[in-house]
Design an enzyme around this catalytic site. Structure first.
Site, short mmCIF file in Angstrom:
data_model
loop_
_atom_site.label_atom_id
_atom_site.label_comp_id
_atom_site.label_asym_id
_atom_site.label_seq_id
_atom_site.Cartn_x
_atom_site.Cartn_y
_atom_site.Cartn_z
N SER A 191 70.66 53.91 -50.48
CA SER A 191 69.32 53.54 -50.86
C SER A 191 69.01 52.04 -50.75
O SER A 191 67.85 51.66 -50.74
CB SER A 191 69.07 53.96 -52.32
OG SER A 191 69.91 53.25 -53.19
N SER A 206 75.16 54.01 -51.94
CA SER A 206 73.93 53.27 -51.64
C SER A 206 74.11 51.81 -51.30
O SER A 206 73.17 51.15 -50.85
CB SER A 206 72.95 53.38 -52.82
OG SER A 206 72.31 54.62 -52.81
N LYS A 231 67.45 43.69 -54.99
CA LYS A 231 66.98 45.08 -54.86
C LYS A 231 65.96 45.35 -55.95
O LYS A 231 66.15 44.93 -57.10
CB LYS A 231 68.17 46.03 -54.96
CG LYS A 231 67.82 47.49 -54.65
CD LYS A 231 69.06 48.40 -54.69
CE LYS A 231 68.70 49.85 -54.35
NZ LYS A 231 69.89 50.74 -54.35
#
Lengths: 484, 103, 493
Positions: C158, C182, C79
């Site tokens: 997210s 997330s 990420k």
């Protein structure tokens, strides 16, 4: 002796509170492993944490916590076993995170007391409100480029103790005495070097004025004053400004001001003041700082003897006057020097030589006691020579002059220069006889009742013996011979 | 006047302007009313917390049930200006530079 | 689609050990898949050269018999909020565009040391603020799960890029970060296993901060076993993170052995909320039945302040974020919009650098911390948070693990619900409470909605009891037998 400023409408009292920012003596910064040393190349003592790179986190330095607690103990203050680090949010280019990690609602140290020795011999107790740990900011340089400000983060993140006094101070002199005393205590403890020139001790001054018997009026804060003298000047100038305002029908607004020593005025810093809302909240990257009572007790047990206690001991154990004791305990290094000199010798004589003879020389040469050309052992030896009548006090001064130049042991100097005092009665008697025989007129003067001439004779005899004759013996023999 | 403007907003445009200034985010004047409306609706929704009885509750400081760890006073970092300055938008020598700050 | 990209970590690990293929071949297959699925916009930065280099290193280690562990040679997506040395790290924000860290986050460093092969940096909601991956400066991410209506679905957020990449078989696994859901919500939307460990289990050092008291890194994988293997490689005690617990680190894969007989499964009655889809409710009941069938015992528990968790979260998280994001000022790194005056520079830089949702949350956070409002909002929220944590502690006196749905509804179409932040915030209603209490929680794919989109079940564990969480998840995984592939892959292969 109350300090007041006379205005058109009568006498005004000045109310002063000081916030001292003292750089904690530690090798590394408060929340990072970068060095704290003064004067390094720009941005070399900066870790990724200090530069607030994304994802960087603070880890507290145990030594800084210890130093804050020790300082609290030295100020006879309450140690808070739980304290909280909060973020003080504002934007400034030398504040990389956009917030300063500080302590706000829950400081590590609570109320304490500082005792001031005033010149009139009285002691003034001044309250300490709190002491908390916080980070220093970096440095903005405005003079390197006409269009830009340069940022050096070497100082960013260095540990500071903010020590806030109560508004207990009432004159520039008291404020000066408070600052000097604070510096003494910090230096005794080794928690801050107290160097105001290098900025390791800085001061914000809160000033307000009032008529006798009134409550507190609006105060102004004068930021970042960097010497004791300037603090005292700034207080006086600011107090007068406020009095003029009031007496001219105006009002004092609470604000931050700057002291300009060149112009001798304080100026508003309204630009920086604008819309300050620091949005304090507990730093979620740090947990509350929790200390054990046992930890505090252990630090307390290892605290050095502090100036007030030392001063009292110097008076009781050595029989020194308050003034001498205060002066000798004013710096730890001076006290240590004195105690070495006094070891096994007459303490008053030791005090006298340390303060007057050595003190004068150090003052003149601008040296600190640790830079003294004469070691404490040698000065002690010199006093030993006076006490066992090896040399007279007068000769001692000559020897001292040589010691200042050569750094040699006084015994060696006395030996090599043949300065040993003449205590042999026969030799002195011969010199006395000679002097009387050479000066019949003066001898007659004495016999006819003019005792003052004795001094003149002593001078002659000392001259003849190169100053080495024991003055007491000369006196005694002279009176005996002249009187017969 | 539109209905929206008749409602009392939790955040008026002056407040939003002040907050934007505090947060150093430029918001053009003509966007203030929309933003005030958006933020007000969020704050109105948040108001539901007022109904929760929190008397005698200490605010949470951290979910981490540990003591704050402390590190040794050792110089273990720094001396790497290149790493620190590598991403600087305006580097002047070994300094970061910003538009002149007038003191 | 290559056979190699269909493998789980556990399968690939065993095959690599058996020398059936090399790490370089495995990396190559994934690089191809990554390129083939670019339309998803799952990656902000692809790092094929790094992948090949690390894969070769892995093969070299294996040749010498020095395999670093279960993750050695495993193609992994990272990420874009984990700082990676020498590789652009943006948190999907314009303000960090072009930022190349000179350091490596602890979690990505741990994975690197464990031999994992980084494929690239995945797209995400800007600064992890979002639940649909539509707030990224680099554009929205598409979910590989599609319907026949021609509309793209959001992957959740997210960690939407990570979820899309793993679901599309462009990466074997990915790191995620979870502040209010997330990891778990995008895992549910993309048919993956997503684990948010206990707060303090993974180091936050080098992870771009959103809300410090909530942020936690975790694995996103296609199986529960893979989750255990990857988590093992991510955790370590890190003295650089002061909020980390120095807890013993168990063998997570070993925790999958055994069964859940007699385990008490808490069913919080307050999670039956209005607006939850019928199929979500049905799936929840099915989940309870599966665990019962596996020998566990459902018990009802009560978490009365569940309904207040979202509002609490939307005070605490923006407050912390508003402060955490103060550092993006254009002085030391990242975007700077030039101006003659300093304040001008700050305001223009931050207005241009932050997207709309981030600006909105900074404003909310600044407001709730400002003078006069701090007690009413921030302190109040932290008190409610304390209540919520206390209720969980009570519930865990009766139950070993809690079972809830992960999200109230399946992935919605890109473009829906976007105008109304409050509608969007509802996505996190089931995931936020565990975040506020710092508890480990996990989403496991459990079935499909009527029209064929994945649904997840959500398990919440006791602090530092990821082992029970994993074991219970495995029971759900086995019962659900979720093997359906995303439509994208069915059509393309």
């Amino acid at each position: 002796m109350t300090y007041s400023i006379q205005g058109k409408t009568g006498d005004w009292e000045v109310v002063i509170g000081l916030e001292v920012h003292a750089q904690v003596t530690s090798d590394a910064k408060l929340f990072s492993g970068a060095a704290t040393e003064f004067g390094a190349e720009p941005n070399t003592q900066v870790s990724l944490v200090d530069a607030a790179m994304p994802g960087m986190l603070p880890v507290i330095n145990a030594k800084c916590v210890e130093q804050a607690v020790r300082t609290g103990l030295g100020l006879n203050a309450k140690i808070n076993l739980t304290s909280v680090f909060e973020r003080k949010n504002y934007f400034y280019p030398d504040l990389p995170f956009g917030y300063q990690i500080s302590q706000f609602l829950h400081p590590v140290v609570g109320e304490g007391i500082v005792a001031l020795d005033m010149p009139d011999g009285t002691v003034r107790e001044v309250g300490v409100e709190r002491l908390h740990l916080e980070q220093d900011a970096g440095k903005s340089l405005h003079d390197q480029n006409p269009h830009k400000t340069y940022i050096d983060l070497n100082r960013a993140g260095v540990a500071l103790m903010e020590i806030v006094s109560k508004p207990d101070l009432r004159s520039p002199e008291e404020a000066g005495a408070y600052l000097r005393k604070m510096r003494t205590i910090l230096r005794y403890l080794g928690t801050c070097d107290g160097n105001m020139e290098q900025g390791s001790m800085r001061c914000d001054v809160n000033v307000s004025v009032r008529k006798a018997g009134e409550g507190l009026r609006t105060r102004c804060e004068i930021k970042n004053v960097n010497s004791v003298r300037f603090v005292m000047q700034a207080i006086e100038i600011e107090a007068e400004r406020q009095i003029d305002l009031y007496e001219g029908g105006g009002k004092v607004v609470q604000e931050t001001r700057l002291y300009d020593p060149d112009k001798g005025e304080t100026r508003s810093m309204r630009s920086k003041e604008e819309a300050h809302d620091y949005r304090y909240f507990p730093d979620p990257d740090l947990l509350p700082l929790v200390l054990d009572q046992a930890y505090v007790d252990a630090l307390k047990a290892k605290l050095p003897e502090l100036p007030d206690v030392k001063k009292a001991r110097f008076m009781s154990a050595y029989g020194l006057s308050l003034a001498d004791a205060a002066q000798l305990s004013g710096e730890r290094e001076i006290a240590e020097y004195f105690e070495t000199v006094a070891q096994g010798r007459d303490p008053k004589l030791a005090a006298n030589w340390t303060i007057n003879e050595l003190g004068a020389v150090l003052n003149k040469r601008g040296l600190s006691i640790t830079e003294s050309p004469v070691s404490a052992d040698h000065l002690g030896n010199l006093i030993g020579l006076i006490m066992d009548n090896t040399i007279s006090s007068k000769i001692a001064k000559d020897v001292f002059e040589v010691m200042l130049e050569t750094g040699e042991d006084p015994a060696k100097i006395v030996e090599s220069k043949g300065l040993k005092q003449i205590t042999d009665t026969g030799a002195i008697e011969a010199a006395v006889d000679q002097a009387i025989a050479d000066n019949p007129t003066q001898a007659e003067q004495y016999r006819s009742g003019d005792q003052k001439v004795t001094g003149w004779f002593v001078g002659q005899i000392m001259k003849a013996t190169g100053g080495k004759a024991n003055p007491k013996m000369v006196n005694e023999l002279l009176r005996k011979k002249l009187g017969s | 006047m539109k209905f929206k403007e008749l409602c009392v907003l939790a955040l008026d445009t002056d407040t939003v302007r002040r907050i934007a200034r505090l947060a150093r985010i430029r918001v053009p004047d003509d966007e203030l009313p929309t933003l005030a409306d958006e933020l007000s609706r969020i704050m109105d929704w948040i108001e539901q917390l007022n109904a929760v009885d929190t008397s005698n509750i200490e605010p949470m400081t951290s979910v981490a049930d540990i003591r704050l760890p402390q590190r040794e006073d050792k110089v273990s970092d720094g001396n790497a200006p290149e790493k620190v300055l590598a991403n600087a938008p305006d580097r002047q020598g070994n300094f970061f530079a910003v538009p002149k700050v007038v003191e | 689609m290559s056979e190699l990209t269909r493998l789980t970590i556990a399968e690939a690990r065993d095959a690599l050990a058996a020398k059936k293929f090399t790490a370089e071949e495995l990396a190559g297959a994934h690089i191809k898949a990554m390129e083939a699925t670019r339309d998803l916009n799952a990656f902000v930065t692809e790092t094929p050269e790094i992948a090949i280099e690390r894969a070769k290193e892995s093969d070299a280690r294996r040749a010498k018999g020095n395999v670093a562990g279960g993750m050695d040679g495993i193609p992994t997506a990272v990420k874009d909020l984990f700082c990676t040395e020498g590789v652009q790290t943006t948190a999907s924000s314009h303000i960090l565009e072009g930022f190349i860290p000179t350091y490596e986050s602890t979690v990505s460093m741990n994975l690197r040391k464990a031999g994992s092969v980084m494929l690239g940096k995945t797209n995400m909601d800007e600064f992890a603020m979002g639940s649909a991956n539509i707030t990224s400066y680099f554009g929205p991410v598409k979910n590989p799960w599609k319907l026949n209506d021609g509309k793209d679905r959001v992957p959740g957020g997210s960690s939407g890029g990570s979820a899309a990449a793993v679901a599309a078989r462009a990466a074997m696994c990915a790191t995620g970060s979870d502040t209010g859901g997330s990891i778990r919500q995008p895992a549910a939307f993309c048919g993956l296993v997503g684990l948010k460990p206990t707060y303090g289990r993974c180091s936050r050092w080098g992870m771009v901060a959103f809300a410090s008291s909530l942020d936690q890194a975790g694995p996103m994988t296609r199986s529960v076993r893979d989750s255990a293997i990857m988590l093992q490689a991510m955790v370590s005690y890190d003295p650089k993170d002061s909020t980390m617990a120095n807890e013993p680190i168990p063998d997570f894969e070993a925790a999958l052995k055994g069964n859940i007989k007699g385990l008490k499964i808490g069913i919080p009655k307050e999670y039956r909320i209005d607006g939850m889809s019928k199929e979500t409710e049905t799936l929840w009941q099915i989940g309870i039945d599966w665990l019962k069938a596996a020998g566990a015992e459902p018990v009802e528990v009560s978490l009365p302040h569940t309904k207040d968790a979202l509002a609490t979260y939307y005070i605490v998280a923006p407050a912390e974020a508003s402060s955490n994001l103060q550092r993006y000022d254009g002085v030391r790194y990242g975007l700077r919009v030039d101006a003659d005056d300093l304040t001008d520079m700050y305001e223009k830089t931050r207005a241009a650098g932050f997207g709309r949702e981030v600006r909105r949350r900074i404003m909310i956070g600044t407001y709730v911390l400002s003078a006069g409002y701090y007690d009413a909002y921030y302190v109040k929220a932290q008190k409610v948070r304390a209540l919520i944590a206390r209720e969980f502690a009570e519930a865990f006196k009766k139950a070993d693990v809690l079972l809830t749905p992960t999200a109230p509804f399946p992935a919605f179409a890109l473009g829906e619900k976007m105008d109304d932040p409050l509608q969007m915030y509802i996505n996190d209603v089931f995931t936020v409470p565990a975040s506020l209490a710092g508890l480990p929680a996990m989403s496991v794919p459990a079935g499909l909605s009527a029209d064929g989109l994945p649904l997840g079940l959500h398990l919440i564990g006791k602090p530092f009891d990821e082992e029970t969480l994993l074991r219970t998840s495995l029971a759900i995984e086995q019962a659900a037998n979720f093997t359906t592939l995303p439509q994208l892959l069915r059509a393309g292969s």
